[in-house]
Design a protein around this motif. Structure first.
Motif, mmCIF file in Angstrom:
data_model
loop_
_atom_site.group_PDB
_atom_site.id
_atom_site.type_symbol
_atom_site.label_atom_id
_atom_site.label_comp_id
_atom_site.label_asym_id
_atom_site.label_seq_id
_atom_site.Cartn_x
_atom_site.Cartn_y
_atom_site.Cartn_z
ATOM 1 N N THR A 87 0.849 -1.184 0.000
ATOM 2 C CA THR A 87 0.000 0.000 0.000
ATOM 3 C C THR A 87 0.892 1.244 0.000
ATOM 4 N N PRO A 88 0.322 2.411 -0.310
ATOM 5 C CA PRO A 88 1.122 3.637 -0.175
ATOM 6 C C PRO A 88 1.695 3.817 1.229
ATOM 7 N N ALA A 112 -1.484 8.388 -6.340
ATOM 8 C CA ALA A 112 -1.897 9.056 -7.572
ATOM 9 C C ALA A 112 -1.525 8.242 -8.808
ATOM 10 N N ALA A 113 -0.332 7.657 -8.811
ATOM 11 C CA ALA A 113 0.133 6.912 -9.984
ATOM 12 C C ALA A 113 -0.620 5.598 -10.158
ATOM 13 N N SER A 114 -0.928 4.929 -9.042
ATOM 14 C CA SER A 114 -1.617 3.635 -9.125
ATOM 15 C C SER A 114 -3.129 3.780 -9.131
ATOM 16 N N GLY A 115 -3.638 4.920 -8.629
ATOM 17 C CA GLY A 115 -5.072 5.092 -8.500
ATOM 18 C C GLY A 115 -5.655 4.337 -7.323
ATOM 19 N N ARG A 123 1.685 -6.024 -10.692
ATOM 20 C CA ARG A 123 3.146 -5.963 -10.579
ATOM 21 C C ARG A 123 3.523 -5.142 -9.346
ATOM 22 N N PRO A 124 4.583 -5.540 -8.642
ATOM 23 C CA PRO A 124 4.875 -4.886 -7.364
ATOM 24 C C PRO A 124 5.435 -3.479 -7.519
ATOM 25 N N LEU A 125 5.158 -2.655 -6.521
ATOM 26 C CA LEU A 125 5.866 -1.394 -6.379
ATOM 27 C C LEU A 125 7.313 -1.703 -6.023
ATOM 28 N N ILE A 126 8.228 -0.840 -6.439
ATOM 29 C CA ILE A 126 9.653 -1.078 -6.214
ATOM 30 C C ILE A 126 10.289 0.140 -5.564
ATOM 31 N N VAL A 144 10.810 5.565 -5.831
ATOM 32 C CA VAL A 144 9.773 4.544 -5.938
ATOM 33 C C VAL A 144 9.365 4.428 -7.402
ATOM 34 N N TYR A 145 9.120 3.191 -7.826
ATOM 35 C CA TYR A 145 8.716 2.886 -9.201
ATOM 36 C C TYR A 145 7.334 2.247 -9.156
ATOM 37 N N VAL A 146 6.382 2.855 -9.848
ATOM 38 C CA VAL A 146 5.014 2.343 -9.898
ATOM 39 C C VAL A 146 4.766 1.770 -11.293
ATOM 40 N N PRO A 147 4.499 0.458 -11.420
ATOM 41 C CA PRO A 147 4.228 -0.143 -12.730
ATOM 42 C C PRO A 147 2.818 0.220 -13.192
ATOM 43 N N VAL A 148 2.666 1.433 -13.675
ATOM 44 C CA VAL A 148 1.348 1.993 -13.961
ATOM 45 C C VAL A 148 0.575 1.128 -14.958
ATOM 46 N N ARG A 149 1.245 0.384 -15.794
ATOM 47 C CA ARG A 149 0.573 -0.438 -16.809
ATOM 48 C C ARG A 149 -0.387 -1.451 -16.198
ATOM 49 N N ASP A 150 -0.125 -1.866 -14.940
ATOM 50 C CA ASP A 150 -0.997 -2.837 -14.284
ATOM 51 C C ASP A 150 -2.156 -2.187 -13.551
ATOM 52 N N TYR A 151 -2.190 -0.853 -13.518
ATOM 53 C CA TYR A 151 -3.187 -0.164 -12.710
ATOM 54 C C TYR A 151 -3.982 0.852 -13.507
ATOM 55 N N VAL A 152 -4.072 0.624 -14.823
ATOM 56 C CA VAL A 152 -4.881 1.456 -15.709
ATOM 57 C C VAL A 152 -5.652 0.553 -16.669
ATOM 58 N N SER A 153 -6.648 1.133 -17.305
ATOM 59 C CA SER A 153 -7.391 0.385 -18.324
ATOM 60 C C SER A 153 -6.646 0.357 -19.649
#
Length: 230
Positions: A87-88, A112-115, A123-126, A144-153
């Protein structure tokens, strides 16, 4: 072993190497990271990081150990940790291991990045901890790296988030849009993954935000149906 080349117009290129802490098994990764940091002069660095994590080798995993292959005075050693179902708030605690980071800002960026305010189950936050010459057990910087591709449509939604965040952190949104246009070969709503990660760097040596783009060489990940779509 991975390599990356950093090219900037105002400096000579820099080469980095990424090593796998799990090469002898996940359960031995912490020992390898500890030995590496101690040998580089950052004695106790692994223990300082681990004290802010939920559980090394269970939900938190040492994923990379990176070195700048350079003799510059700001050459770095970096330790990357993947956080399953984080979590954040978990990331805020992880970021507190850094001497000059901004844990609260990092948590806000993740949300904000993950919604999401809750667990990121894709995919995990790093986390990445940056050790600079003169540091000891406490890393100077944190990213911090947010894999935004897994958290958007789709990538249209990812671009909206990237532009909103880039404006907040001083990266011109027009530059982000231009970069995406330069590499994309499809409608952004037709898939997700072209915009792969959004990253926030806090503390030295160079705070700021980065947008990571994928070449989609091996294929395009299918878009999801947007919530509320007909």
């Amino acid at each position: 072993m991975w390599f990356s080349l950093v090219a900037r117009p105002d400096a000579r290129p820099m080469l980095k190497v990424y090593l796998n802490p799990g090469v002898r098994g996940r359960d031995r990764a912490a020992g390898l990271v500890s030995d590496a940091l101690d040998r580089l002069g950052f004695t106790g660095g692994e223990r300082a990081i681990r004290a802010r994590l939920r559980g090394v080798s269970t939900v938190d995993t040492y994923s990379f150990f990176a070195l700048d292959l350079d003799d510059r005075p700001d050459a770095r050693a970096k330790v990357y940790v993947s956080h399953a179902d984080a979590t954040p708030a978990d990331i805020q605690r992880a970021a507190s291991a850094s001497a000059h980071g901004d844990p609260a800002e990092v948590a806000a960026f993740c949300a904000a990045a993950s919604g999401l305010d809750g667990p990121c189950t894709g995919r995990p936050l790093i986390s990445a901890y940056t050790f600079l010459p003169g540091d000891r057990a406490t890393p100077s910087g944190y990213s911090v790296y947010v894999p935004v591709r897994d958290y958007v449509s789709d990538d249209a939604e990812a671009l909206d988030r990237a532009c909103a965040l880039s404006t907040r952190y001083g990266l011109p949104s027009a530059l982000v849009e231009s970069a995406v246009d330069a590499v994309r070969g499809r409608d952004l709503a037709a898939g997700r993954g072209l915009i792969a990660h959004l990253s926030l760097r806090t503390g030295p040596p160079r705070p700021g935000m980065t947008v990571y783009l994928s070449t989609e060489t091996y294929g395009v990940t299918t878009a999801r149906r947007r919530v509320g779509a007909a």
